[in-house]
Design an enzyme around this catalytic site. Structure first.
Site, PDB file in Angstrom:
ATOM      1  N   MET A 338     -65.062 -53.909  40.002  1.00 48.22           N
ATOM      2  CA  MET A 338     -64.168 -54.445  41.030  1.00 48.22           C
ATOM      3  C   MET A 338     -64.455 -55.927  41.302  1.00 48.22           C
ATOM      4  SD  MET A 338     -62.246 -51.930  41.612  1.00 48.22           S
ATOM      5  CE  MET A 338     -61.275 -52.434  43.011  1.00 48.22           C
ATOM      6  N   ASP A 357     -74.452 -61.358  41.310  1.00 46.72           N
ATOM      7  CA  ASP A 357     -74.960 -59.999  41.096  1.00 46.72           C
ATOM      8  C   ASP A 357     -76.475 -60.055  41.184  1.00 46.72           C
ATOM      9  OD1 ASP A 357     -75.475 -57.271  39.960  1.00 46.72           O
ATOM     10  OD2 ASP A 357     -73.309 -57.347  39.655  1.00 46.72           O
ATOM     11  N   VAL A 414     -70.462 -54.428  46.000  1.00 49.29           N
ATOM     12  CA  VAL A 414     -71.673 -53.847  45.397  1.00 49.29           C
ATOM     13  C   VAL A 414     -71.559 -52.322  45.451  1.00 49.29           C
ATOM     14  CG1 VAL A 414     -73.076 -55.875  45.957  1.00 49.29           C
ATOM     15  CG2 VAL A 414     -72.979 -53.968  47.575  1.00 49.29           C
ATOM     16  N   GLU A 416     -71.458 -48.406  46.290  1.00 54.76           N
ATOM     17  CA  GLU A 416     -70.925 -47.744  47.494  1.00 54.76           C
ATOM     18  C   GLU A 416     -72.079 -47.051  48.237  1.00 54.76           C
ATOM     19  OE1 GLU A 416     -68.147 -48.273  48.691  1.00 54.76           O
ATOM     20  OE2 GLU A 416     -67.081 -46.531  49.436  1.00 54.76           O
ATOM     21  N   LYS A 421     -75.142 -52.258  50.943  1.00 53.41           N
ATOM     22  CA  LYS A 421     -74.130 -53.130  51.542  1.00 53.41           C
ATOM     23  C   LYS A 421     -74.719 -53.899  52.728  1.00 53.41           C
ATOM     24  CE  LYS A 421     -69.958 -50.705  49.966  1.00 53.41           C
ATOM     25  NZ  LYS A 421     -69.523 -51.553  48.857  1.00 53.41           N
ATOM     26  N   SER A 443     -64.409 -48.302  49.366  1.00 53.05           N
ATOM     27  CA  SER A 443     -63.230 -47.429  49.339  1.00 53.05           C
ATOM     28  C   SER A 443     -63.365 -46.261  50.301  1.00 53.05           C
ATOM     29  CB  SER A 443     -62.945 -46.940  47.926  1.00 53.05           C
ATOM     30  OG  SER A 443     -64.099 -46.852  47.166  1.00 53.05           O
ATOM     31  N   HIS A 464     -59.522 -54.009  50.695  1.00 48.47           N
ATOM     32  CA  HIS A 464     -59.669 -52.936  49.711  1.00 48.47           C
ATOM     33  C   HIS A 464     -58.700 -53.128  48.556  1.00 48.47           C
ATOM     34  CE1 HIS A 464     -59.124 -48.365  48.822  1.00 48.47           C
ATOM     35  NE2 HIS A 464     -59.986 -48.908  48.009  1.00 48.47           N
ATOM     36  N   GLU A 476     -55.253 -53.332  50.592  1.00 47.61           N
ATOM     37  CA  GLU A 476     -55.275 -52.699  51.906  1.00 47.61           C
ATOM     38  C   GLU A 476     -56.295 -53.445  52.765  1.00 47.61           C
ATOM     39  OE1 GLU A 476     -56.590 -48.637  51.471  1.00 47.61           O
ATOM     40  OE2 GLU A 476     -55.432 -47.969  53.190  1.00 47.61           O
ATOM     41  N   ASN A 514     -56.413 -43.878  50.226  1.00 43.19           N
ATOM     42  CA  ASN A 514     -57.255 -42.781  49.746  1.00 43.19           C
ATOM     43  C   ASN A 514     -57.098 -41.528  50.602  1.00 43.19           C
ATOM     44  OD1 ASN A 514     -58.286 -44.022  47.508  1.00 43.19           O
ATOM     45  ND2 ASN A 514     -60.016 -44.920  48.587  1.00 43.19           N
TER      46      ASN A 514
HETATM   47  P1  NAD Z   1     -69.793 -51.106  39.908  1.00 43.40           P
HETATM   48  O1  NAD Z   1     -70.959 -50.180  39.861  1.00 43.40           O
HETATM   49  O2  NAD Z   1     -68.999 -51.348  38.681  1.00 43.40           O
HETATM   50  O3  NAD Z   1     -70.298 -52.537  40.416  1.00 43.40           O
HETATM   51  C1  NAD Z   1     -71.236 -52.733  41.436  1.00 43.40           C
HETATM   52  C2  NAD Z   1     -71.991 -53.998  41.121  1.00 43.40           C
HETATM   53  O4  NAD Z   1     -72.777 -54.372  42.230  1.00 43.40           O
HETATM   54  C3  NAD Z   1     -72.956 -53.851  39.936  1.00 43.40           C
HETATM   55  O5  NAD Z   1     -72.680 -54.869  38.981  1.00 43.40           O
HETATM   56  C4  NAD Z   1     -74.320 -54.033  40.560  1.00 43.40           C
HETATM   57  O6  NAD Z   1     -75.262 -54.651  39.676  1.00 43.40           O
HETATM   58  C5  NAD Z   1     -73.989 -54.895  41.748  1.00 43.40           C
HETATM   59  N1  NAD Z   1     -75.005 -54.862  42.774  1.00 43.40           N
HETATM   60  C6  NAD Z   1     -75.695 -53.791  43.254  1.00 43.40           C
HETATM   61  N2  NAD Z   1     -76.580 -54.192  44.204  1.00 43.40           N
HETATM   62  C7  NAD Z   1     -76.456 -55.534  44.328  1.00 43.40           C
HETATM   63  C8  NAD Z   1     -77.068 -56.509  45.133  1.00 43.40           C
HETATM   64  N3  NAD Z   1     -78.025 -56.170  46.015  1.00 43.40           N
HETATM   65  N4  NAD Z   1     -76.691 -57.812  45.002  1.00 43.40           N
HETATM   66  C9  NAD Z   1     -75.732 -58.141  44.131  1.00 43.40           C
HETATM   67  N5  NAD Z   1     -75.110 -57.250  43.325  1.00 43.40           N
HETATM   68  C10 NAD Z   1     -75.485 -55.963  43.424  1.00 43.40           C
HETATM   69  O7  NAD Z   1     -68.883 -50.590  41.104  1.00 43.40           O
HETATM   70  P2  NAD Z   1     -67.343 -50.878  41.378  1.00 43.40           P
HETATM   71  O8  NAD Z   1     -66.554 -49.777  40.813  1.00 43.40           O
HETATM   72  O9  NAD Z   1     -67.030 -52.276  41.006  1.00 43.40           O
HETATM   73  O10 NAD Z   1     -67.277 -50.705  42.957  1.00 43.40           O
HETATM   74  C11 NAD Z   1     -67.781 -51.678  43.839  1.00 43.40           C
HETATM   75  C12 NAD Z   1     -67.283 -51.398  45.246  1.00 43.40           C
HETATM   76  O11 NAD Z   1     -65.861 -51.353  45.226  1.00 43.40           O
HETATM   77  C13 NAD Z   1     -67.729 -50.079  45.830  1.00 43.40           C
HETATM   78  O12 NAD Z   1     -67.907 -50.244  47.210  1.00 43.40           O
HETATM   79  C14 NAD Z   1     -66.536 -49.163  45.557  1.00 43.40           C
HETATM   80  O13 NAD Z   1     -66.456 -48.096  46.456  1.00 43.40           O
HETATM   81  C15 NAD Z   1     -65.388 -50.119  45.764  1.00 43.40           C
HETATM   82  N6  NAD Z   1     -64.134 -49.756  45.103  1.00 43.40           N
HETATM   83  C16 NAD Z   1     -64.142 -49.219  43.868  1.00 43.40           C
HETATM   84  C17 NAD Z   1     -62.939 -48.896  43.265  1.00 43.40           C
HETATM   85  C18 NAD Z   1     -62.914 -48.307  41.881  1.00 43.40           C
HETATM   86  O14 NAD Z   1     -61.870 -47.808  41.464  1.00 43.40           O
HETATM   87  N7  NAD Z   1     -63.994 -48.377  41.140  1.00 43.40           N
HETATM   88  C19 NAD Z   1     -61.739 -49.135  43.937  1.00 43.40           C
HETATM   89  C20 NAD Z   1     -61.762 -49.712  45.195  1.00 43.40           C
HETATM   90  C21 NAD Z   1     -62.976 -50.022  45.781  1.00 43.40           C
END
Ligand code: NAD
Length: 733
Positions: A338, A357, A414, A416, A421, A443, A464, A476, A514
């Site tokens: 994301m 990251d 980052v 979930e 967070k 999400s 979102h 959103e 959602n």
């Molecule tokens: P992901 O696992 O692909 O990415 C998360 C990233 O955060 C990773 O690259 C990780 O290394 C990094 N990270 C973790 N801890 C960290 C820190 N302390 N400092 C910096 N970076 C850090 O996950 P994603 O699918 O991209 O989801 C990320 C967020 O978006 C979540 O909250 C998720 O609920 C939300 N989201 C996801 C979707 C989806 O379809 N995947 C849709 C909407 C919202």
């Protein structure tokens, strides 16, 4: 002040200029049409006029028709709205046919006056249908201009002669992407496709139009379809080649639309029937089918949601009245799926991005995602090397939080996990300017809870995105209890900058999208547990216009995510948790390692490349198919009601504050039957009394999740509709 003006020069060339006062884009209204009609009459009657240039006083030619015209035509005919529409449409045809025949002798086809359309920029909808009736279309070489007939995208079709003329000009096969998909082209591509005749340097546009008028012969004025011996390019229906086109088109349209879009079917009928008869009869047929579509509640609902209300939301219908909050420097925390997507869309929109990251490598991987998307765009000719370099130069990938110091907005994406967070919120706020806004892309986690990690909860908000970020158009925006107006305005201005559509909702479990999607997936899974044929579940969804069946959807989003959400929800809800039957299936699938597409195994089977090969045969071993199967409508009602009732509850509880957002959000966010205009429009089509009746029946058969919300019951008793009661103009009245 008038929309059209005319001036005749010493050479006898009348230039009719379209320039609607007070608007940046020309749109055609009924008065505008009457003015143009009168000016064409005058030019044809005036012996001093030798030819006409039709052009625009603005940078573009026209954006289309003022969609209120449709409502006016209906109203004008009182008890016979269809008659009003048909007569109104035939008046458009009359004007265009007058332009096309230009006063020529009907027998000899001589003595007409040349009329040329000179398009400085964009020409859409009726803004192209009128030029198609002119004798020549010359466009300025303006690569950002869009030429085309996008009507099908809002549930109608080109019904002012565009369908009949384009099919006769290009042939049905070549015209189909423009008519059936609403494909838009720049002027050069439109010329290559044969839609327009000439492209010239912008400063040569009017000179070239004059030159053409002065040199035009009688023969130049006769359209192919008005000339003797005209044959439709590619063949009419009873020509062997044409036959194949028509058979194929029918199958293709039904395959793509499942027959739920009245406009696509009506368009095909107008093209097929029109191809069998002379041109003027074909126009009448087109007008009849167009009337038919405009009388269908689906097209009115689609226009309202996908055109009028979508635009109103994009223009900030629900934006607090604070100063401009344009984002200059964006911080993105987490460069995963994301975060990388958010960085890409922001940098593409011209915003400087710091992408952070935990490690430099992870941040670089996120930036590489953007590079991959840009490379794809280059292969398709949509992105230039210069644009790629520019976008990448705007993204700074780093593990160093200090780089956030100049950011005015941060979006956190980052893991979930509330602890992770909270940690990144604190680290970011330590270096951010005091007035920066912090947003989370969570999400599932409530915003108000996450805001506790912030030292300035009034500047904390949910933004979102949906996956994949570069393709999904909805964002959103979620207000926590303490979120202030500045944060909302910042989020809305950011969404405007990246050219997506925002909805603003209040904080509650799963927000809006959602909250509706999860019950839809769960209902599909529940049916599998009950022994409903999985193929019936999936096909019932598609046949009612949902883009993905619930089982395919959970395979795409992954079964383990479903398990995670189920566990967290159960922990939060305790005994009130209603979905144990669903969890048994989800957990069994997860235990069997069938985690969905990413594992190449889920409710579907996949080949080595991850392509779906069909529903997994093993489903029946775990959940045997029952001897008695429900009928199609029952399955469809279960899947639609479980979403629509949830939308009503979201409104009732104040999560949604505007039904327009509920409808637009549902279509753009998860593809809720676009033909319906969204869940509220759909319930209005059914009518509250019938909706309550169906909900009661479903609740008796399947459980309390189908219980009609109090609001819906009250509306049924009072004979109210959602748009009657909650539309912004209804509330103001
Ligand atoms: P992901 O696992 O692909 O990415 C998360 C990233 O955060 C990773 O690259 C990780 O290394 C990094 N990270 C973790 N801890 C960290 C820190 N302390 N400092 C910096 N970076 C850090 O996950 P994603 O699918 O991209 O989801 C990320 C967020 O978006 C979540 O909250 C998720 O609920 C939300 N989201 C996801 C979707 C989806 O379809 N995947 C849709 C909407 C919202």
């Amino acid at each position: 002040m008038t929309d059209f003006t005319s001036a005749t020069d010493a050479d006898g060339i009348a230039t009719i200029t379209w320039d609607v006062p007070g608007k940046s884009m020309n749109v055609l209204s009924l008065t505008g049409m009457a003015e143009l009609d009168a000016l064409i009459d005058a030019a044809l009657a005036d012996p001093a006029v030798r030819g006409v240039i039709l052009t625009s006083g603005k940078k573009d030619f026209a954006g289309g028709m003022d969609l209120n015209v449709i409502a006016k035509m209906k109203e004008s005919a009182g008890a016979e709205p269809a008659r009003g529409l048909f007569d109104g449409i035939m008046r458009f045809h009359g004007l265009e046919r007058k332009i096309e025949l230009a006063g020529m002798d009907p027998k000899t086809k001589k003595g007409g006056k040349p009329i040329v359309a000179a398009l400085p920029g964009t020409a859409l909808g009726i803004g192209l249908e009128i030029p198609l009736s002119c004798h020549r279309i010359i466009a300025a070489d303006n690569p950002t201009a869009r030429i085309g007939l996008p009507e099908i995208l809002v549930g109608i079709f080109p019904g002012a002669g565009g369908t009949t003329r384009l099919v006769r000009k290009l042939g049905p096969m070549a015209a189909s992407p423009f008519l059936l998909e609403g494909k838009l082209s720049d002027p050069k591509k439109a010329q290559a496709a044969g839609i327009i005749d000439e492209v010239v340097a912008p400063d040569q546009l009017l000179a070239r139009a004059r030159e053409w008028v002065l040199g035009a012969t009688d023969a130049d004025l006769v359209k192919p379809w008005d000339a003797k011996g005209y044959k439709m390019p590619g063949g009419a229906p009873y020509h062997p080649a044409g036959f194949m086109t028509f058979v194929g088109a029918s199958a293709m349209v039904m395959g793509k639309t499942m027959g739920v879009y009245p406009a696509a079917r009506a368009l095909l009928s107008a093209v097929y029937e029109g191809a069998l008869v002379p041109f003027d009869t074909a126009l009448r047929i087109e007008a009849r089918w167009f009337t038919h579509v405009l009388m269908n509640p689906s097209s009115a609902a689609m226009i309202r949601s996908l055109f009028i209300n979508k635009e109103a939301l994009e223009k900030g219908a629900n934006r607090p009245g604070v100063a401009d909050q344009t984002v200059r420097r964006l911080g993105v925390l987490g460069a995963g799926m994301m975060g990388a997507g958010i960085a890409h869309v922001a940098a593409s929109a011209g915003i400087e991005v710091v992408l952070i990251d935990a490690t430099q490598e992870a941040a670089d991987r996120g930036k590489a995602h953007s590079e991959g998307l840009l490379d794809k765009g280059m292969k398709r000719g949509k992105v230039t090397a210069a644009k790629k370099a520019e976008v990448l130069a705007r993204i700074t990938a780093t593990a160093d939080y200090a780089a956030l110091s100049g950011a005015d907005l941060v979006v956190e994406a980052v893991f979930e996990d509330p602890r992770v967070k909270a940690e990144v919120t604190a680290r970011a706020e330590a270096v951010l300017p005091a007035d920066a806004i912090f947003a989370t892309n969570t999400s599932t986690l409530p915003i108000t809870g996450l805001a506790k990690a912030s030292t300035r909860p009034d500047r904390f908000i949910g933004i979102h995105f949906f996956s994949p970020v570069d393709k999904m158009m909805l964002v959103e925006i979620i207000k926590g209890v303490e979120t202030g107006d500045l944060a909302v305005a910042k989020a809305l201005d950011f969404v405007r900058q990246i050219r997506k559509t925002p909805i603003v909702v209040n904080d509650a479990r799963f927000f809006y999208a959602n909250r509706c999607i999860i019950p839809y997936i769960n209902e599909g899974i529940r049916m599998v547990a009950e022994g409903v044929e999985p193929a019936l579940v999936e096909n019932a969804a598609k046949l009612v216009g949902l883009p993905l069946g619930p089982l395919q959807l959970v395979d795409e989003t992954s079964i383990d995510l479903g398990v995670k959400i189920a566990r967290a929800t159960k922990a939060a809800m305790g005994d009130a948790y209603p979905d144990s039957a669903v969890d048994q299936v989800l957990f069994a699938m997860a235990d069997a390692g069938r985690l969905g597409r990413k594992a190449h195994a889920g409710f579907y089977a996949y080949d080595d490349k991850g392509q779906r090969t069909g529903l997994w045969e093993g489903i029946a071993d775990h959940w045997p198919v029952a001897a008695d199967q429900p009928d199609l409508a029952e399955v469809q009602h279960r899947m639609l009601f479980v979403q629509a009732l949830e939308a009503v509850r979201a409104l009732e509880e104040g999560v949604l504050t505007d039904i327009r957002e509920g409808d637009v959000g549902a279509i753009l966010g998860w593809g809720f039957c676009p033909w319906s205009g969204g869940p509220f429009s759909w319930l209005d089509m059914l009518g509250a009394p019938r909706a309550v009746e169906i909900a009661d029946r479903l609740a008796a058969a399947h459980g309390a999740r189908f219980a009609a919300p109090r609001l819906l019951r009250e509306m049924a008793e009072r004979g109210e509709s959602f748009y009657g009661r909650f539309a912004p103009d209804a509330r103001a009245a």
